[in-house]
Design an enzyme around this catalytic site. Sequence first.
Site, PDB file in Angstrom:
ATOM      1  N   CYS A  45       0.830  -1.217   0.000  1.00 56.63           N
ATOM      2  CA  CYS A  45       0.000   0.000   0.000  1.00 56.63           C
ATOM      3  C   CYS A  45       0.860   1.260   0.000  1.00 56.63           C
ATOM      4  O   CYS A  45       0.541   2.246  -0.668  1.00 56.63           O
ATOM      5  CB  CYS A  45      -0.909   0.013   1.228  1.00 56.63           C
TER       6      CYS A  45
HETATM    7  C1  BEZ Z   1       0.538  -4.642   1.819  1.00 58.75           C
HETATM    8  O1  BEZ Z   1       0.140  -3.537   1.499  1.00 58.75           O
HETATM    9  O2  BEZ Z   1       1.703  -4.962   1.713  1.00 58.75           O
HETATM   10  C2  BEZ Z   1      -0.432  -5.652   2.367  1.00 58.75           C
HETATM   11  C3  BEZ Z   1      -1.607  -5.255   2.963  1.00 58.75           C
HETATM   12  C4  BEZ Z   1      -2.468  -6.187   3.483  1.00 58.75           C
HETATM   13  C5  BEZ Z   1      -2.149  -7.531   3.387  1.00 58.75           C
HETATM   14  C6  BEZ Z   1      -0.986  -7.938   2.763  1.00 58.75           C
HETATM   15  C7  BEZ Z   1      -0.120  -6.995   2.246  1.00 58.75           C
END
Ligand code: BEZ
Length: 211
Positions: A45
């Site tokens: 994210c």
């Molecule tokens: C991420 O943004 O890396 C992420 C967010 C939620 C679950 C797995 C990865």
Amino acid sequence: MALRLGDLAPDFTANTTHGTIRFHAWQGDAWVILFSHPRDFTPVCTTELGAVAGLKGEFERRNTKVIGLSVDPLGAHRLWEGDIEDVTGHAVNFPMIADPDRTVAVLYDMIHPNAYDMATVRSVFIIGPDHRVKLLLAYPASTGRNFKEVLRALDSLQLTANYAVATPADWQDGDDVIVLGRLSDDAARARFPKGFIAKKPYLRMTPQPNR
Ligand code: BEZ
């Protein structure tokens, strides 16, 4: 019920990092990209939000407003923005909806419990100035989105809206486009001064009309 292409994008009031917004009023007559990210302070994210912030000029050129969403609270969004700028070099320049009670996430069917029950998946909605859903994407939490592809799809949607053309497989800005089937050959000749090439009666190619 799940949202589908052509549906009215539901209106809502939400707290965002840019203040409280009423969605349809905030949209005005622009196009909108509404996208969800699963959680704040997560790696994929963080890279995505920086990437979108870096495309600000591209969205502005397309009369398009961007708005993000996660189910984390406003305080977390604000703290996280510092990390995003730190890591990606781009300050977050669009509002992020704080949706801790999941009102908007449920309204837009962004929670897919069989894939990820903790929060939203990575949804993208492109919404036209008529408040109708023009495109939907859903990516799993582990796959960062390609926002150049989102821009490419937005260009295609705007060409269709403005010029009665469609775009072929792997189309890129500047490539030839397809005359919509609803235009007769005579109407297509009148509409596209550079003419068209009929590869088949149902597949007529013309130079990109806004070039
Ligand atoms: C991420 O943004 O890396 C992420 C967010 C939620 C679950 C797995 C990865």
